[in-house]
Design an enzyme around this catalytic site. Structure first.
Site, PDB file in Angstrom:
ATOM      1  N   SER A 148       0.729  -1.313  -0.208  1.00  0.00           N
ATOM      2  CA  SER A 148       0.020   0.024   0.168  1.00  0.00           C
ATOM      3  C   SER A 148       0.873   1.238  -0.015  1.00  0.00           C
ATOM      4  CB  SER A 148      -0.797   0.023   1.166  1.00  0.00           C
ATOM      5  OG  SER A 148      -1.493   1.419   1.313  1.00  0.00           O
ATOM      6  N   TYR A 161      -0.852  -0.527  10.434  1.00  0.00           N
ATOM      7  CA  TYR A 161      -0.922  -1.036   9.130  1.00  0.00           C
ATOM      8  C   TYR A 161      -0.027  -0.716   8.125  1.00  0.00           C
ATOM      9  CZ  TYR A 161      -3.577  -1.366   4.444  1.00  0.00           C
ATOM     10  OH  TYR A 161      -3.642  -1.615   3.107  1.00  0.00           O
ATOM     11  N   LYS A 165       3.031  -2.622   5.909  1.00  0.00           N
ATOM     12  CA  LYS A 165       2.953  -2.434   4.396  1.00  0.00           C
ATOM     13  C   LYS A 165       4.428  -2.050   4.191  1.00  0.00           C
ATOM     14  CE  LYS A 165      -1.134  -3.719   3.452  1.00  0.00           C
ATOM     15  NZ  LYS A 165      -1.310  -5.058   2.547  1.00  0.00           N
TER      16      LYS A 165
HETATM   17  N1  LIG Z   1      -8.773  -0.732  -0.854  1.00  0.00           N
HETATM   18  C1  LIG Z   1      -7.476   0.066  -0.691  1.00  0.00           C
HETATM   19  O1  LIG Z   1      -7.719   1.368  -0.806  1.00  0.00           O
HETATM   20  C2  LIG Z   1      -6.368  -0.556  -0.644  1.00  0.00           C
HETATM   21  C3  LIG Z   1      -5.302   0.438  -0.884  1.00  0.00           C
HETATM   22  C4  LIG Z   1      -3.942  -0.136  -0.525  1.00  0.00           C
HETATM   23  C5  LIG Z   1      -3.701  -1.248  -0.491  1.00  0.00           C
HETATM   24  N2  LIG Z   1      -4.753  -2.391  -0.242  1.00  0.00           N
HETATM   25  C6  LIG Z   1      -4.608  -3.457   0.076  1.00  0.00           C
HETATM   26  O2  LIG Z   1      -5.120  -4.391  -1.030  1.00  0.00           O
HETATM   27  C7  LIG Z   1      -5.421  -5.604  -0.550  1.00  0.00           C
HETATM   28  C8  LIG Z   1      -6.705  -6.208  -0.969  1.00  0.00           C
HETATM   29  O3  LIG Z   1      -7.560  -5.276  -0.324  1.00  0.00           O
HETATM   30  P1  LIG Z   1      -9.146  -4.912  -0.852  1.00  0.00           P
HETATM   31  O4  LIG Z   1      -9.076  -3.475  -0.777  1.00  0.00           O
HETATM   32  O5  LIG Z   1      -9.112  -5.554  -2.250  1.00  0.00           O
HETATM   33  O6  LIG Z   1      -9.969  -5.686   0.119  1.00  0.00           O
HETATM   34  P2  LIG Z   1     -11.564  -6.381   0.125  1.00  0.00           P
HETATM   35  O7  LIG Z   1     -12.058  -5.821  -1.171  1.00  0.00           O
HETATM   36  O8  LIG Z   1     -12.286  -6.108   1.480  1.00  0.00           O
HETATM   37  O9  LIG Z   1     -11.156  -7.813  -0.296  1.00  0.00           O
HETATM   38  C9  LIG Z   1     -10.388  -8.358   0.796  1.00  0.00           C
HETATM   39  C10 LIG Z   1     -10.290  -9.847   0.511  1.00  0.00           C
HETATM   40  O10 LIG Z   1      -9.472 -10.722   1.438  1.00  0.00           O
HETATM   41  C11 LIG Z   1     -10.304 -11.851   2.087  1.00  0.00           C
HETATM   42  N3  LIG Z   1      -9.793 -11.723   3.483  1.00  0.00           N
HETATM   43  C12 LIG Z   1      -9.955 -10.887   4.475  1.00  0.00           C
HETATM   44  N4  LIG Z   1      -9.186 -11.279   5.618  1.00  0.00           N
HETATM   45  C13 LIG Z   1      -8.776 -12.460   5.425  1.00  0.00           C
HETATM   46  C14 LIG Z   1      -7.920 -13.140   6.172  1.00  0.00           C
HETATM   47  N5  LIG Z   1      -7.609 -13.102   7.435  1.00  0.00           N
HETATM   48  N6  LIG Z   1      -7.617 -14.474   5.682  1.00  0.00           N
HETATM   49  C15 LIG Z   1      -7.935 -14.845   4.242  1.00  0.00           C
HETATM   50  N7  LIG Z   1      -8.386 -13.799   3.299  1.00  0.00           N
HETATM   51  C16 LIG Z   1      -9.032 -12.584   4.077  1.00  0.00           C
HETATM   52  C17 LIG Z   1     -11.753 -11.080   2.088  1.00  0.00           C
HETATM   53  O11 LIG Z   1     -12.542 -12.348   2.103  1.00  0.00           O
HETATM   54  P3  LIG Z   1     -13.286 -12.654   3.513  1.00  0.00           P
HETATM   55  O12 LIG Z   1     -13.472 -11.545   4.414  1.00  0.00           O
HETATM   56  O13 LIG Z   1     -14.380 -13.602   3.070  1.00  0.00           O
HETATM   57  O14 LIG Z   1     -11.959 -13.571   4.372  1.00  0.00           O
HETATM   58  C18 LIG Z   1     -11.774 -10.921   0.416  1.00  0.00           C
HETATM   59  O15 LIG Z   1     -11.898 -11.772  -0.262  1.00  0.00           O
HETATM   60  C19 LIG Z   1      -4.880  -5.749   0.992  1.00  0.00           C
HETATM   61  O16 LIG Z   1      -3.699  -6.291   1.046  1.00  0.00           O
HETATM   62  C20 LIG Z   1      -5.256  -4.290   1.515  1.00  0.00           C
HETATM   63  O17 LIG Z   1      -4.107  -3.756   2.233  1.00  0.00           O
HETATM   64  C21 LIG Z   1      -6.083  -1.877  -0.462  1.00  0.00           C
END
Ligand SMILES: NC(=O)c1ccc[n+]([C@@H]2O[C@H](COP(=O)([O-])OP(=O)(O)OC[C@H]3O[C@@H](n4cnc5c(N)ncnc54)[C@H](OP(=O)(O)O)[C@@H]3O)[C@@H](O)[C@H]2O)c1
Length: 255
Positions: A148, A161, A165
């Protein structure tokens, strides 16, 4: 040069792939010819996504294996099931992460801090340990960690967090050094704010999003599909000379 992004014959595990960035990544990897393993904590959700991908890209394209990233045995099962079904792992996308605490780092409980470090760093390390031997033996593999832009900055709200990261950037650099001689590449993607459930608190409030948009050069937040192309790039031979790096994809926020 037409086959630069071709992933035919490749097998990819993507953690956290029932929603958001991981879901979009599996769709793009499958569209470029890879077999994909859908994983999250919920087996029904994994199966629903795998069925959608099979319907679009052909039966047998996707496999559903639930695994919590905090459970080492479950991750071992994920890797074993992938090998049983597809025979190999060429691409690992460490995408799932946790952020159970919002507030100043000064006030975080040890348990919350440990959970963040375990889920966002140690679990990536475990998965890398599990899949890297076969990649190194084959002299080919790509490991991608979804970090991130938080790892590049301080924050009064998501400090722990961000620490995790930032560690992911170093995890990639370090493994890139260790695995480089065997042509196994390790890179990070550093997204800015993306419209997913994970970041809902940061984009749902109309006042907050107005400020975010106005200070973002592209004047908007990102969509999960806008990260997927980078996953395909880093997974494929288009990025064959790139390792240990972080690709920032943030609409220009950090510039
Ligand atoms: N969205 C943003 O703005 C953003 C920005 C920078 C970085 N990121 C990074 O992008 C990545 C994905 O995030 P996202 O925004 O796409 O999130 P999201 O839409 O909430 O999806 C998260 C996914 O991870 C699964 N998950 C959550 N906790 C888990 C666990 N303990 N074990 C296994 N699976 C788990 C969830 O399914 P279940 O809950 O059913 O397990 C879901 O499939 C993360 O590493 C996050 O830090 C996101």
């Amino acid at each position: 040069m037409t086959g630069l992004f071709d992933l035919a014959g490749k097998v990819a595990i993507v953690t956290g792939s029932t929603k958001g960035i991981g879901r979009a990544a599996t769709e793009a990897l499958a569209a470029h010819g890879a077999k994909v393993v859908i994983s999250s904590r919920n087996q029904d959700a994994c199966e629903a996504v795998a069925a959608e991908i099979d319907a679009r890209h052909g039966a047998g394209t996707a496999l559903a294996v639930a695994a919590s990233i905090s459970d080492k045995a479950a991750l071992e099962h994920l890797v074993a099931e992938t090998r049983r079904a597809f025979g190999r792992i060429d691409i690992l996308v460490c995408n799932a992460a946790s952020n159970p605490y919002y507030g100043p780092l000064e006030g975080i409980a040890d348990e919350q801090f440990r959970k963040i470090l375990d889920n966002n760093i140690l679990s990536n390390h475990w998965l890398i340990q599990m899949v890297s031997p076969e990649m190194r033996a084959r002299k080919d593999g790509s490991i991608i960690i979804v970090s991130s832009i938080g790892g590049l900055r301080g924050s009064p709200v998501i400090g722990a967090y961000n620490v995790s990261k930032a560690a992911d950037f170093q995890l990639a650099r370090n493994y890139a050094v260790e695995f480089g001689p065997d042509n196994v590449r390790v890179n990070c993607i550093a997204p800015g704010l993306i419209k997913t459930d994970f970041a809902r608190a940061l984009w749902e409030d109309p006042e907050r999003i107005k400020v975010t948009n106005s200070t973002t050069p592209l004047r908007r937040i990102g969509e999960p599909e806008e990260i997927a192309g980078a996953v395909v790039y880093l997974a494929s031979k288009a990025s064959a000379f790139m390792t240990g790096q972080a690709m920032v994809i943030d609409g220009g926020v950090t510039i």
